[in-house]
Write a protein that holds these residues in place. Structure first.
Motif, PDB file in Angstrom:
ATOM      1  N   ARG A 110     -11.387  -2.628   1.302  1.00 33.22           N
ATOM      2  CA  ARG A 110     -11.361  -1.526   0.335  1.00 33.22           C
ATOM      3  C   ARG A 110     -12.293  -0.434   0.849  1.00 33.22           C
ATOM      4  NH1 ARG A 110     -13.923  -0.171  -4.808  1.00 33.22           N
ATOM      5  NH2 ARG A 110     -12.340   0.707  -6.179  1.00 33.22           N
TER       6      ARG A 110
ATOM      7  N   GLU B 194      -6.222   3.663  -5.625  1.00 32.26           N
ATOM      8  CA  GLU B 194      -6.695   3.895  -6.984  1.00 32.26           C
ATOM      9  C   GLU B 194      -7.798   4.939  -7.020  1.00 32.26           C
ATOM     10  OE1 GLU B 194      -9.860   0.190  -7.189  1.00 32.26           O
ATOM     11  OE2 GLU B 194      -7.911  -0.019  -8.158  1.00 32.26           O
TER      12      GLU B 194
ATOM     13  N   ASP C 165      -3.251  -1.359  -2.549  1.00 32.54           N
ATOM     14  CA  ASP C 165      -3.513  -0.545  -3.727  1.00 32.54           C
ATOM     15  C   ASP C 165      -4.128   0.787  -3.318  1.00 32.54           C
ATOM     16  OD1 ASP C 165      -3.583   0.092  -6.405  1.00 32.54           O
ATOM     17  OD2 ASP C 165      -5.357  -1.113  -6.853  1.00 32.54           O
TER      18      ASP C 165
ATOM     19  N   GLU D 232      -6.980   0.133  -0.610  1.00 31.03           N
ATOM     20  CA  GLU D 232      -7.187  -1.279  -0.296  1.00 31.03           C
ATOM     21  C   GLU D 232      -6.042  -1.746   0.588  1.00 31.03           C
ATOM     22  OE1 GLU D 232      -8.268  -5.473  -2.522  1.00 31.03           O
ATOM     23  OE2 GLU D 232      -7.593  -3.781  -3.709  1.00 31.03           O
TER      24      GLU D 232
END
Length: 74
Positions: free
Chosen positions: A53, A29, A27, A38
């Protein structure tokens, strides 16, 4: 992984044993104005899959074509 081992194992990671070819982006974000990435990696000690992360601390230009090919990792 046995429960008693998992409770004692904290997955101490070192970049020395982590390789780009063994990671997968899960991910990207934005949270409170910051970008977070991540990635999934295997723990070099126990082979459990871990999600890492991290905030993006810096941005630089690179001379790499996407998608990355195997020559980049050699």
């Amino acid at each position: 992984m046995a429960p008693e081992y998992a409770s004692d194992h904290e997955h101490d990671l070192s970049a020395e044993y982590l390789y780009p070819a063994d990671a997968d982006v899960l991910d990207i974000e934005t949270e409170m104005g910051r970008i977070y990435v991540e990635v999934a990696v295997d723990c070099p000690e126990c082979s459990e899959t871990l999600a890492l992360r991290s905030p993006v601390e810096s941005v630089t230009e690179v001379d790499v074509d996407l998608p990355l090919d195997d020559d980049y990792y050699d």
